[in-house]
Design an enzyme around this catalytic site. Structure first.
Site, mmCIF file in Angstrom:
data_model
loop_
_atom_site.group_PDB
_atom_site.id
_atom_site.type_symbol
_atom_site.label_atom_id
_atom_site.label_comp_id
_atom_site.label_asym_id
_atom_site.label_seq_id
_atom_site.Cartn_x
_atom_site.Cartn_y
_atom_site.Cartn_z
ATOM 1 N N ASP A 17 0.857 -1.169 0.000
ATOM 2 C CA ASP A 17 0.000 0.000 0.000
ATOM 3 C C ASP A 17 0.905 1.233 0.000
ATOM 4 O O ASP A 17 2.086 1.143 0.375
ATOM 5 C CB ASP A 17 -0.867 -0.064 1.258
ATOM 6 C CG ASP A 17 -1.600 1.227 1.507
ATOM 7 O OD1 ASP A 17 -2.339 1.659 0.609
ATOM 8 O OD2 ASP A 17 -1.433 1.814 2.590
ATOM 9 N N ASP A 19 -0.118 5.101 0.870
ATOM 10 C CA ASP A 19 -0.306 6.105 1.931
ATOM 11 C C ASP A 19 -0.367 5.438 3.302
ATOM 12 O O ASP A 19 -1.169 4.536 3.521
ATOM 13 C CB ASP A 19 -1.602 6.885 1.680
ATOM 14 C CG ASP A 19 -1.542 7.621 0.349
ATOM 15 O OD1 ASP A 19 -0.594 8.404 0.159
ATOM 16 O OD2 ASP A 19 -2.416 7.382 -0.510
ATOM 17 N N THR A 260 16.330 10.824 31.605
ATOM 18 C CA THR A 260 16.217 11.087 30.165
ATOM 19 C C THR A 260 16.040 12.586 29.955
ATOM 20 O O THR A 260 15.168 13.199 30.549
ATOM 21 C CB THR A 260 15.013 10.341 29.560
ATOM 22 O OG1 THR A 260 13.827 10.719 30.256
ATOM 23 C CG2 THR A 260 15.209 8.845 29.616
ATOM 24 N N GLU A 312 12.957 10.375 24.501
ATOM 25 C CA GLU A 312 13.554 10.202 25.828
ATOM 26 C C GLU A 312 15.015 9.776 25.713
ATOM 27 O O GLU A 312 15.332 8.591 25.819
ATOM 28 C CB GLU A 312 12.783 9.114 26.608
ATOM 29 C CG GLU A 312 11.297 9.359 26.779
ATOM 30 C CD GLU A 312 10.965 10.326 27.913
ATOM 31 O OE1 GLU A 312 11.857 10.583 28.759
ATOM 32 O OE2 GLU A 312 9.837 10.830 27.943
HETATM 33 P P1 ADP Z 1 12.569 14.802 33.572
HETATM 34 O O1 ADP Z 1 11.299 14.048 33.667
HETATM 35 O O2 ADP Z 1 12.445 16.239 33.952
HETATM 36 O O3 ADP Z 1 13.225 14.626 32.235
HETATM 37 P P2 ADP Z 1 14.434 12.884 34.585
HETATM 38 O O4 ADP Z 1 14.273 12.160 35.874
HETATM 39 O O5 ADP Z 1 14.241 12.126 33.308
HETATM 40 O O6 ADP Z 1 13.506 14.146 34.666
HETATM 41 O O7 ADP Z 1 15.864 13.535 34.602
HETATM 42 C C1 ADP Z 1 16.351 14.110 33.437
HETATM 43 C C2 ADP Z 1 17.328 15.217 33.706
HETATM 44 O O8 ADP Z 1 18.452 14.696 34.396
HETATM 45 C C3 ADP Z 1 17.860 15.754 32.412
HETATM 46 O O9 ADP Z 1 17.064 16.805 31.939
HETATM 47 C C4 ADP Z 1 19.255 16.223 32.781
HETATM 48 O O10 ADP Z 1 19.208 17.556 33.207
HETATM 49 C C5 ADP Z 1 19.634 15.326 33.948
HETATM 50 N N1 ADP Z 1 20.565 14.232 33.640
HETATM 51 C C6 ADP Z 1 21.594 13.858 34.434
HETATM 52 N N2 ADP Z 1 22.267 12.823 33.923
HETATM 53 C C7 ADP Z 1 21.677 12.510 32.754
HETATM 54 C C8 ADP Z 1 21.935 11.510 31.757
HETATM 55 N N3 ADP Z 1 22.953 10.635 31.868
HETATM 56 N N4 ADP Z 1 21.119 11.472 30.677
HETATM 57 C C9 ADP Z 1 20.088 12.339 30.563
HETATM 58 N N5 ADP Z 1 19.803 13.292 31.469
HETATM 59 C C10 ADP Z 1 20.575 13.392 32.573
HETATM 60 MG MG MG Z 2 13.163 12.691 31.327
#
Ligand code: ADP
Ligand code: MG
Length: 386
Positions: A17, A19, A260, A312
């Protein structure tokens, strides 16, 4: 991989397909309908997209006229929006894995047909924008060439006939409920690649449901297998996104022990609609800190049942502090697997760590390591400031 049955009937021909299966038509259709309805003071709700996916243009027009109580007949509405679509044909992007699938089948000499509810002239206009597509199909059947479109089997039966083969030798690849129904009615094997994630249940009559074209295993049907997986990873055409790190759901590090760094999904809704949900990896740059290995999930996180598709990225490095607000740039260069649900938080966490190890190792391969030097990552000035 979702709902795969181990033994499949062997086939020699493939019918796809267009689309929603090869092309990300929804994204352009959403934009056109959104701005058209806005002029009438109405708000397009992309959730009604399921009423138009896989339908003939007139059926889709009828659904929109009805859903939004437009002051036009379905024919009038169709004649108003048709030119708007025609202007956009070449802005419709291939879906993840579409080019790879076409090249693979073509280079292995597997005959392939295109069968779409769109009129033939629209199909030809759309595929002419993509290198090598037209010549790859030994037959192209449009909805205007048969009496009834999908869910009737006619389009697929006509495609088999034009390839001089039996329906039972054909494998259909489809994203919509109408298309899967049509493939079953034609007594062909059917792989469903849902373009609307929430529709998966309705596609269970397919022989197999896969998350995306990247997850196809043609060898299950006796067709040549893809040879491009390397150590559990699939190199993809790289794509690049970046922006300030925003607050996410606050559960990355708190619930999982895996932080993340979230980017605003809203700013990337187009690029996200093109890229299937799943686990990806690549390189991440934080301008004041450095370039790091990265593994990331794109999708709805079934375990948490998100309603919004998010990005993420987990940077595979220990940081002493948060870096909210800092410019984060990502080069996404490989795919690991579809997004999955998990029976428990522990199994989810274990699998994320395993994905991290796969990414960590793969990124040392020269093929992936080379992208560490991408100008997009190493250029210190965010584009908006330069
Ligand atoms: P949120 O829900 O606000 O994203 P998280 O618990 O996922 O909170 O934490 C993410 C934050 O942690 C990131 O925005 C960053 O500032 C910080 N951080 C620290 N270490 C890492 C890492 N190894 N990878 C991604 N983010 C990290
Ligand atoms: Mg996060």
């Amino acid at each position: 991989m979702a709902a795969s049955k181990p033994v499949c009937k062997l086939v020699s021909h493939v019918i796809v397909d267009l689309d929603g299966t090869l092309l990300n038509t929804d994204s352009v259709a959403n934009q056109i309908l959104k701005s058209f309805l806005a002029k009438l003071g109405k708000k397009w709700d992309s959730k009604s997209a399921h009423r138009i996916v896989g339908r003939t243009p007139l059926e889709a027009a009828a659904a929109v006229v009805e859903d939004y109580q437009l002051p036009y007949s379905k024919e009038e509405f169709l004649s108003m929006i048709t030119p708007l679509f025609a202007d956009q044909w070449c802005n419709i992007r291939p879906l993840a894995g579409a080019n790879r699938l076409i090249k693979h089948l073509r280079s292995n000499g597997v005959p392939m047909a295109l069968a779409s509810n769109s009129p033939k002239s629209n199909i030809e206009a759309k595929i002419s924008c993509h290198n090598g597509w037209k010549e790859s199909f030994s037959a192209i059947v449009g909805g205007d060439e048969v009496e009834d479109g999908k869910p009737s089997p006619n389009i697929f039966l006509e495609a088999a006939k034009r390839m001089n083969t039996e329906p039972s030798s054909c494998l259909v690849i489809e994203d919509s409920v109408a298309g899967v129904t049509a493939g079953n009615a034609a007594e062909m094997e059917v792989i469903a690649v849902p373009s609307i994630p929430k529709q998966v249940d309705k596609l269970s009559s397919a022989s197999e449901v896969v998350n995306s074209l990247l997850d196809l295993q043609p060898e299950k049907w006796g067709l040549p297998q893809f040879e491009d997986w390397i150590e559990g990873t699939l190199p993809i055409e790289p794509w690049y996104i970046g922006g300030p790190v925003i607050k996410g759901f606050g559960r990355g590090s708190k619930v999982l022990g895996i932080p993340t760094a979230n980017l605003s999904a809203e700013s990337f809704s187009d690029i996200l609609s093109e890229h299937t949900s799943g686990v990806y990896f690549g390189w991440a740059a934080l301008f004041t800190r450095g370039i790091y290995k990265m593994v990331m999930n794109i999708g709805w996180n079934p375990y948490f049942a998100n309603t919004e598709k998010t990005i993420e990225p987990w940077l595979l490095h220990e940081f002493d502090e948060d870096f909210y607000g800092e410019e984060l740039r990502l080069a996404i260069i490989g795919y690991i697997k579809p997004e999955a649900n998990f029976p428990s938080l522990e199994s989810l966490i274990a699998r994320i760590h395993e994905d991290g190890r796969i990414a960590e190792k793969a990124l040392d391969l020269p093929l992936y390591a080379a992208y560490r030097d991408s100008p997009y990552l190493t250029n210190p000035l965010p584009e908006s400031n330069s």
